[in-house]
Enzyme design. Structure first.
Site, PDB file in Angstrom:
ATOM      1  N   ILE A   1       0.847  -1.190   0.000  1.00  0.00           N
ATOM      2  CA  ILE A   1       0.000   0.000   0.000  1.00  0.00           C
ATOM      3  C   ILE A   1       0.880   1.237   0.000  1.00  0.00           C
ATOM      4  O   ILE A   1       1.797   1.365   0.822  1.00  0.00           O
ATOM      5  CB  ILE A   1      -0.918   0.032   1.240  1.00  0.00           C
ATOM      6  CG1 ILE A   1      -1.937  -1.100   1.200  1.00  0.00           C
ATOM      7  CG2 ILE A   1      -1.611   1.388   1.364  1.00  0.00           C
ATOM      8  CD1 ILE A   1      -2.983  -0.980   0.119  1.00  0.00           C
ATOM      9  N   LYS A   2       0.596   2.156  -0.929  1.00  0.00           N
ATOM     10  CA  LYS A   2       1.261   3.458  -0.934  1.00  0.00           C
ATOM     11  C   LYS A   2       0.271   4.495  -0.401  1.00  0.00           C
ATOM     12  O   LYS A   2      -0.855   4.588  -0.880  1.00  0.00           O
ATOM     13  CB  LYS A   2       1.706   3.851  -2.338  1.00  0.00           C
ATOM     14  CG  LYS A   2       2.350   5.250  -2.386  1.00  0.00           C
ATOM     15  CD  LYS A   2       2.479   5.789  -3.792  1.00  0.00           C
ATOM     16  CE  LYS A   2       3.005   7.217  -3.772  1.00  0.00           C
ATOM     17  NZ  LYS A   2       2.951   7.870  -5.089  1.00  0.00           N
ATOM     18  N   GLN A   3       0.708   5.245   0.598  1.00  0.00           N
ATOM     19  CA  GLN A   3      -0.179   6.224   1.221  1.00  0.00           C
ATOM     20  C   GLN A   3       0.603   7.470   1.592  1.00  0.00           C
ATOM     21  O   GLN A   3       1.800   7.415   1.880  1.00  0.00           O
ATOM     22  CB  GLN A   3      -0.815   5.617   2.475  1.00  0.00           C
ATOM     23  CG  GLN A   3      -1.821   6.487   3.181  1.00  0.00           C
ATOM     24  CD  GLN A   3      -2.962   6.911   2.280  1.00  0.00           C
ATOM     25  OE1 GLN A   3      -2.902   7.987   1.667  1.00  0.00           O
ATOM     26  NE2 GLN A   3      -3.991   6.072   2.169  1.00  0.00           N
TER      27      GLN A   3
END
Length: 352
Positions: A238-240
């Site tokens: 996940i990129k956040q």
């Protein structure tokens, strides 16, 4: 003792960030990055052998190879913003080869970019650094501007050029999010069938997330839920964005939350807010990488190192940083990428 250079870069934030203890979500409950992450986390999942091999090739490459941490160099701003706005500060990056060269010389685990950038150089470089094809983008030339993510190619095309992974964005909370959800869930399923890992840019977007001049697009509770949706469609990473505040649900008064999110699971410390993001990635079973953000000039290096320290101490698995590196001279971009990686290589910078 932590690297003296890192301490110098953190400046007056060094003690605040390096000596913080997270008491709300204990580190013992988090699945932390490790050299044997594939065996510990993914071996018993439904990911097939080809996915495991390609995922390992991504995690095994570059200066952070086989640490469990990940440094990805992303360049899709030529589409997401415009080539002029992205590359005018350093025009060598109109040439895709220089994008890939910077990722290699910077010691990154992989390079993430568009079909065009990676495709035109794939035969020369696909075996030298793991490719991550960004499969959808916000086309930003239409007038008036619209904010939507559109598929730019096929999963088979990414596989044919030798990519080990695909990346995609969903604008959670937007009017188009359910269509994007369906498209990307199907795309990720096909990517897994062909043996590629998946990375989801989990961004929130809705004008209603700005309340009384406070922007909650990067609140811990809203981004945490975006992460939880992302892992549900089987993103492997996940990129956040790094959280900047909390209480988005309380301000918008939509959806559902619980007072314990704010009383028992978070504080206002950035490491605690980021740990809540990690918690929503199945307690860290799915790795969280935070984004480096836009280039603001002289403060870029300090901000990038701060983000890396917060991500690592929260239990995240790395950083994905582009503009801060490529909107400056090539050698300075290499130095910045490696300064970030040094945070993850420093055994004295521990989990909070």
């Amino acid at each position: 003792m932590e690297s003296r250079k890192t301490i110098e870069l953190l400046g007056d934030k060094a003690d605040y960030l390096l000596n913080h203890t997270c008491t709300m979500i204990d580190k013992g409950s988090i699945h932390l990055p490790s050299p044997d992450i594939i065996e510990n986390i993914w071996l018993n999942s439904n990911r097939n052998n080809q996915v495991l091999r390609n995922f390992q090739s991504l995690l095994g490459h570059g200066r952070l190879g086989d640490t469990g941490y990940c440094s990805i160099f992303p360049v899709d701003q030529g589409i997401e913003h415009s080539a002029g706005s992205a590359f005018a500060p350093n025009p060598i990056y109109f040439d895709p080869e220089n994008i890939i060269r910077l990722a290699i010389e910077g010691g990154c685990n992989g390079v993430a970019s568009t079909y065009g950038v990676l495709g035109i150089m794939s035969r020369r470089y696909a075996h030298k650094i793991p490719f991550i094809v960004k499969i959808n983008h916000n086309e930003f030339l239409s007038l008036p501007n619209t904010y939507d993510q559109t598929l730019f190619g096929t999963i088979k095309s990414a596989w044919n050029m030798g990519a080990v992974a695909v990346g995609a964005t969903i604008y959670w909370g937007s009017a188009e999010s359910r269509r994007q959800l369906k498209e990307i869930a199907e795309a990720f399923e096909m990517a897994h069938e062909l043996g590629m890992a998946t990375i989801l840019w989990c961004y929130t977007r809705n004008n209603g997330f700005k309340v009384n001049e406070v922007d909650f697009h990067t609140s811990a509770d809203l981004t945490g839920q975006a992460n939880h949706l992302g892992v549900t469609i089987q993103a492997d990473i996940i990129k956040q964005k790094l959280p900047t505040n909390n209480g988005g649900y309380l301000a918008t008064k939509h959806g559902k939350t619980n007072k314990l999110v704010y009383e028992k699971l978070t504080t206002d410390h950035p490491i605690d807010l980021t740990r809540y993001q990690v918690l929503n990635c199945y307690n860290g079973r799915v790795g969280l990488i935070n984004s480096g953000g836009e280039s603001l000039g002289d403060s870029d290096l300090q901000e990038a190192v701060i983000t890396a320290v917060v991500n690592k101490r929260a239990g995240g698995m790395g950083l994905i940083l582009g503009r801060k590196a490529f909107q400056r001279p090539f050698n300075e971009g290499v130095d910045m990428l490696q300064a970030i990686q040094n945070v993850y290589l420093d055994n004295e910078i521990t989990i909070a």
